[in-house]
Write a protein that holds these residues in place. Structure first.
Motif, PDB file in Angstrom:
ATOM      1  N   PRO A   1      -3.653   0.562  -9.588  1.00 33.96           N
ATOM      2  CA  PRO A   1      -4.572   0.243  -8.489  1.00 33.96           C
ATOM      3  C   PRO A   1      -4.304  -1.115  -7.841  1.00 33.96           C
ATOM      4  O   PRO A   1      -4.420  -1.259  -6.623  1.00 33.96           O
ATOM      5  CB  PRO A   1      -5.944   0.272  -9.165  1.00 33.96           C
ATOM      6  N   THR A   2      -3.930  -2.108  -8.648  1.00 39.36           N
ATOM      7  CA  THR A   2      -3.682  -3.442  -8.087  1.00 39.36           C
ATOM      8  C   THR A   2      -2.434  -3.464  -7.216  1.00 39.36           C
ATOM      9  O   THR A   2      -2.298  -4.327  -6.354  1.00 39.36           O
ATOM     10  CB  THR A   2      -3.522  -4.466  -9.218  1.00 39.36           C
ATOM     11  N   GLN A   3      -1.525  -2.526  -7.435  1.00 39.75           N
ATOM     12  CA  GLN A   3      -0.332  -2.437  -6.592  1.00 39.75           C
ATOM     13  C   GLN A   3      -0.555  -1.488  -5.420  1.00 39.75           C
ATOM     14  O   GLN A   3       0.007  -1.672  -4.338  1.00 39.75           O
ATOM     15  CB  GLN A   3       0.861  -1.972  -7.433  1.00 39.75           C
ATOM     16  N   TYR A   4      -1.369  -0.462  -5.663  1.00 34.25           N
ATOM     17  CA  TYR A   4      -1.651   0.506  -4.595  1.00 34.25           C
ATOM     18  C   TYR A   4      -2.381  -0.138  -3.428  1.00 34.25           C
ATOM     19  O   TYR A   4      -2.042   0.108  -2.251  1.00 34.25           O
ATOM     20  CB  TYR A   4      -2.494   1.662  -5.150  1.00 34.25           C
ATOM     21  N   GLU A   5      -3.367  -0.952  -3.727  1.00 33.73           N
ATOM     22  CA  GLU A   5      -4.247  -1.463  -2.672  1.00 33.73           C
ATOM     23  C   GLU A   5      -3.488  -2.241  -1.587  1.00 33.73           C
ATOM     24  O   GLU A   5      -3.642  -1.937  -0.393  1.00 33.73           O
ATOM     25  CB  GLU A   5      -5.357  -2.316  -3.274  1.00 33.73           C
TER      26      GLU A   5
END
Length: 377
Positions: free
Chosen positions: A129-133
């Motif tokens: 999630p921290t890379q997706y956002e």
């Protein structure tokens, strides 16, 4: 077992998958096949896609069935919605690992399969999630770009962060166990398709007014290729974990970073106990006990019971672990929790010839006894 029947999803002006699935969900609700639906949907602010329970077509705006991110395994949410009579008929659109986790929860009497019409989609994987956002924020039509690249070239769009290792190692990309499967892999040449896998799913698709279609000829070959690639990654990952993490001394080193936050437990879809021993008075020791332990051992790591915590959790749920990887994503210390549990669960489940979430008909290994089950193989 009924033979699967394929239906064409409604056509939309832009030809996109999201619009077609949104139209399908709208038709299911209007046909009263379901009253409410839990779907992955973009939130009004920010880039994140979360499960949202909607009551009508207006709530379906922003539905995003393939956004490569999963903040919460939806099995946990669906168990909460179906454990008691919700007073309404429910539908849910889930990923394969969410469906398999829900199957395990149903076996553990934490949810009711009969109360939910499950739609599932082929899963192409998810990112941290921290890379997706930030990637989604800087990529126009990020989900469409992801879908097009993964189905077309079999690889991520240029500049996208890698998929989580648990997704790359997942050998179950299809929505087995769903009433309705949305076919993506090897099916794009035929338009967007849904397959009724149960009589209930067939009745729902017919009630929604969908027309029969032909099973895509290239799907089986495309799936075999995808699964083969993932199995190769899985085998490599398991060898790496067995050599680099699981030997006891190395495992102690890996877990030495644990701070007892219990994030891995709290996000695990099949770690379901309402009263966990780790939160009980059993684990509350008088001050003098720590002093005794330190004197006896010479030194006492604080917090004291991190290894006991992980071993207890592993013993409790390794037979039901579906390898969704939420535990690693939630660990603030970067411990390879999912990889460790996947490696242990893979061997444990093999002993019982069991695959977590494969079928409601297969009893939980530790809830039954077969005389020959532990014989050497």
């Amino acid at each position: 077992m009924m033979s699967a029947e394929v239906f064409a999803l409604p056509e939309t002006a832009d030809g996109g998958l999201a619009g077609a699935v949104q139209a399908l969900c709208k038709s299911l609700m209007e046909a009263k096949a379901v009253d409410l639906m839990m779907v992955p949907r973009r939130l009004p602010l920010g880039q994140m896609v979360q499960h949202v329970l909607v009551k009508d077509a207006h709530g379906l705006a922003g539905l995003d069935p393939v956004a490569p991110v999963m903040l919460v395994n939806g099995a946990t949410l669906l168990a909460k919605l179906s454990r008691q009579d919700p007073g309404a008929s429910l539908g849910a659109l889930l990923r394969p690992c969410e469906i398999r986790a829900f199957v395990e929860l149903v076996k553990l009497h934490q949810g009711d399969r009969q109360r939910v019409l499950i739609l599932g989609s082929d899963c192409l994987g998810t990112m941290e999630p921290t890379q997706y956002e930030p990637w989604a924020k800087n990529t126009a039509e990020s989900s469409s770009a992801f879908l097009e690249s993964m189905l077309g070239k079999g690889e991520l769009p240029e500049g996208a962060p890698s998929l989580r290792s648990c997704c790359q190692a997942c050998e179950y990309p299809t929505a087995q166990g769903a009433d309705i499967e949305l076919l993506l892999v090897g099916a794009q040449a035929s338009g967007w398709l849904a397959m009724a896998s149960t009589e209930r799913g067939k009745q729902a698709l017919e009630a929604a007014g969908l027309k029969k279609a032909v099973f895509p000829s290239g799907r089986e070959a495309a799936l075999r290729q995808m699964v083969s690639r993932r199995e190769a990654f899985r085998d490599s990952l398991l060898r790496e974990v067995h050599s680099e993490v699981l030997p006891l001394e190395k495992l102690l080193g890996e877990l030495s970073r644990c701070i007892n936050c219990y994030n891995c437990r709290d996000v695990c879809p099949v770690c379901y106990c309402k009263s966990c021993v780790m939160d009980s008075s059993t684990m509350e020791h008088p001050s003098y006990q720590y002093i005794r332990w330190a004197k006896r051992k010479g030194a006492l790591k604080m917090p004291a019971e991190t290894l006991f915590y992980h071993m207890t959790r592993m013993a409790h749920m390794s037979t039901s672990c579906v390898g969704c990887g939420q535990c690693s994503s939630a660990c603030p210390m970067g411990i390879r929790v999912a990889e460790i549990f996947r490696a242990v669960a893979f061997r444990t489940q093999a002993v019982f010839d069991y695959v977590a979430g494969r079928s409601l008909e297969e009893p939980l290994p530790l809830a039954t006894f077969r005389e020959e089950e532990l014989q050497p193989r």
